[in-house]
Design a protein around this motif. Structure first.
Motif, mmCIF file in Angstrom:
data_model
loop_
_atom_site.group_PDB
_atom_site.id
_atom_site.type_symbol
_atom_site.label_atom_id
_atom_site.label_comp_id
_atom_site.label_asym_id
_atom_site.label_seq_id
_atom_site.Cartn_x
_atom_site.Cartn_y
_atom_site.Cartn_z
ATOM 1 N N PRO A 103 -88.027 -28.282 -62.640
ATOM 2 C CA PRO A 103 -89.079 -29.259 -62.898
ATOM 3 C C PRO A 103 -88.562 -30.379 -63.791
ATOM 4 O O PRO A 103 -87.636 -30.180 -64.580
ATOM 5 C CB PRO A 103 -90.170 -28.463 -63.616
ATOM 6 N N TYR A 104 -89.183 -31.535 -63.686
ATOM 7 C CA TYR A 104 -88.817 -32.679 -64.516
ATOM 8 C C TYR A 104 -88.918 -32.301 -65.984
ATOM 9 O O TYR A 104 -89.896 -31.727 -66.428
ATOM 10 C CB TYR A 104 -89.744 -33.854 -64.202
ATOM 11 N N ASN A 105 -87.885 -32.618 -66.727
ATOM 12 C CA ASN A 105 -87.844 -32.335 -68.157
ATOM 13 C C ASN A 105 -87.354 -33.591 -68.855
ATOM 14 O O ASN A 105 -86.193 -33.956 -68.740
ATOM 15 C CB ASN A 105 -86.899 -31.163 -68.418
ATOM 16 N N SER A 106 -88.238 -34.267 -69.583
ATOM 17 C CA SER A 106 -87.891 -35.541 -70.193
ATOM 18 C C SER A 106 -86.803 -35.407 -71.256
ATOM 19 O O SER A 106 -86.151 -36.379 -71.601
ATOM 20 C CB SER A 106 -89.131 -36.204 -70.793
ATOM 21 N N VAL A 107 -86.567 -34.205 -71.771
ATOM 22 C CA VAL A 107 -85.543 -34.009 -72.799
ATOM 23 C C VAL A 107 -84.142 -34.016 -72.187
ATOM 24 O O VAL A 107 -83.221 -34.600 -72.728
ATOM 25 C CB VAL A 107 -85.794 -32.697 -73.579
ATOM 26 N N SER A 108 -83.975 -33.370 -71.028
ATOM 27 C CA SER A 108 -82.644 -33.253 -70.441
ATOM 28 C C SER A 108 -82.375 -34.266 -69.323
ATOM 29 O O SER A 108 -81.277 -34.314 -68.791
ATOM 30 C CB SER A 108 -82.444 -31.838 -69.893
ATOM 31 N N THR A 109 -83.353 -35.061 -68.980
ATOM 32 C CA THR A 109 -83.191 -36.041 -67.910
ATOM 33 C C THR A 109 -82.607 -37.332 -68.468
ATOM 34 O O THR A 109 -83.174 -37.907 -69.391
ATOM 35 C CB THR A 109 -84.556 -36.328 -67.240
ATOM 36 N N PRO A 110 -81.475 -37.810 -67.894
ATOM 37 C CA PRO A 110 -80.950 -39.107 -68.348
ATOM 38 C C PRO A 110 -81.997 -40.194 -68.122
ATOM 39 O O PRO A 110 -82.698 -40.196 -67.108
ATOM 40 C CB PRO A 110 -79.736 -39.339 -67.443
ATOM 41 N N THR A 111 -82.085 -41.098 -69.077
ATOM 42 C CA THR A 111 -83.063 -42.179 -69.008
ATOM 43 C C THR A 111 -82.363 -43.513 -69.204
ATOM 44 O O THR A 111 -81.525 -43.652 -70.098
ATOM 45 C CB THR A 111 -84.147 -42.010 -70.089
ATOM 46 N N LEU A 112 -82.706 -44.480 -68.372
ATOM 47 C CA LEU A 112 -82.210 -45.846 -68.524
ATOM 48 C C LEU A 112 -83.419 -46.736 -68.767
ATOM 49 O O LEU A 112 -84.290 -46.861 -67.901
ATOM 50 C CB LEU A 112 -81.446 -46.296 -67.277
ATOM 51 N N ASP A 113 -83.478 -47.332 -69.943
ATOM 52 C CA ASP A 113 -84.588 -48.205 -70.317
ATOM 53 C C ASP A 113 -84.139 -49.652 -70.130
ATOM 54 O O ASP A 113 -83.232 -50.121 -70.805
ATOM 55 C CB ASP A 113 -84.990 -47.940 -71.770
ATOM 56 N N LEU A 114 -84.788 -50.348 -69.221
ATOM 57 C CA LEU A 114 -84.410 -51.726 -68.885
ATOM 58 C C LEU A 114 -85.303 -52.768 -69.550
ATOM 59 O O LEU A 114 -85.248 -53.944 -69.186
ATOM 60 C CB LEU A 114 -84.434 -51.902 -67.361
ATOM 61 N N HIS A 115 -86.102 -52.362 -70.540
ATOM 62 C CA HIS A 115 -86.938 -53.329 -71.270
ATOM 63 C C HIS A 115 -86.066 -54.466 -71.789
ATOM 64 O O HIS A 115 -85.008 -54.226 -72.379
ATOM 65 C CB HIS A 115 -87.612 -52.660 -72.484
ATOM 66 N N GLY A 116 -86.497 -55.690 -71.569
ATOM 67 C CA GLY A 116 -85.802 -56.845 -72.116
ATOM 68 C C GLY A 116 -84.629 -57.339 -71.284
ATOM 69 O O GLY A 116 -84.033 -58.357 -71.608
ATOM 70 N N TYR A 117 -84.271 -56.634 -70.215
ATOM 71 C CA TYR A 117 -83.166 -57.063 -69.363
ATOM 72 C C TYR A 117 -83.641 -58.137 -68.383
ATOM 73 O O TYR A 117 -84.785 -58.109 -67.928
ATOM 74 C CB TYR A 117 -82.635 -55.886 -68.529
ATOM 75 N N THR A 118 -82.754 -59.054 -68.051
ATOM 76 C CA THR A 118 -83.036 -59.963 -66.944
ATOM 77 C C THR A 118 -82.837 -59.171 -65.658
ATOM 78 O O THR A 118 -82.216 -58.098 -65.671
ATOM 79 C CB THR A 118 -82.070 -61.158 -66.938
#
Length: 118
Positions: free
Chosen positions: A37-52
């Motif tokens: 199941p999806y686990n936000s702790v072990s799942t790689p995350t890419l945050d694109l806030h502020g990117y063009t």
């Protein structure tokens, strides 16, 4: 159920702010019946806030190489879950991410029924 601010956009703006995808070699990508199941702790995350848009697509391509490598070092079916956050500023980034997901053979939308937000 706990709401995470970036999971849902307020203000009625169009576009999706958060994407859960599966990443791996094409021949393994759809052999994902036994994915945990999806686990936000072990799942790689890419945050694109502020990117063009251009910078976000470049960062996605860079990250894809690392994600595929990580998937191949893991266990069968050599597929990992990744969370991509495009933010709520407008739909330009979310549309760019959706298009990028569709075009990349090593990336597929995660099945919704297997993942929960808890």
């Amino acid at each position: 159920h706990v709401d995470i601010p970036y999971m849902e956009c307020l203000g009625g703006k169009a576009g999706k702010s958060n994407f859960l995808v599966l990443v791996g070699e094409v021949e393994n990508l759809y052999k994902t019946r036994n994915m945990p199941p999806y686990n936000s702790v072990s799942t790689p995350t890419l945050d694109l806030h502020g990117y063009t848009k251009h910078d976000a697509l470049h960062k996605l391509d860079e990250s894809l190489k690392l994600w595929v490598e990580a998937a191949m070092k893991g266990a069968y079916p050599f597929v990992i879950q990744v969370q991509i956050i495009s933010g709520c500023g407008g739909q330009i980034l979310s549309e760019a991410v959706e298009d990028w997901i569709r075009k990349k053979k090593n990336v597929a939308n995660a099945p919704k029924k297997r993942y929960n937000k808890y």
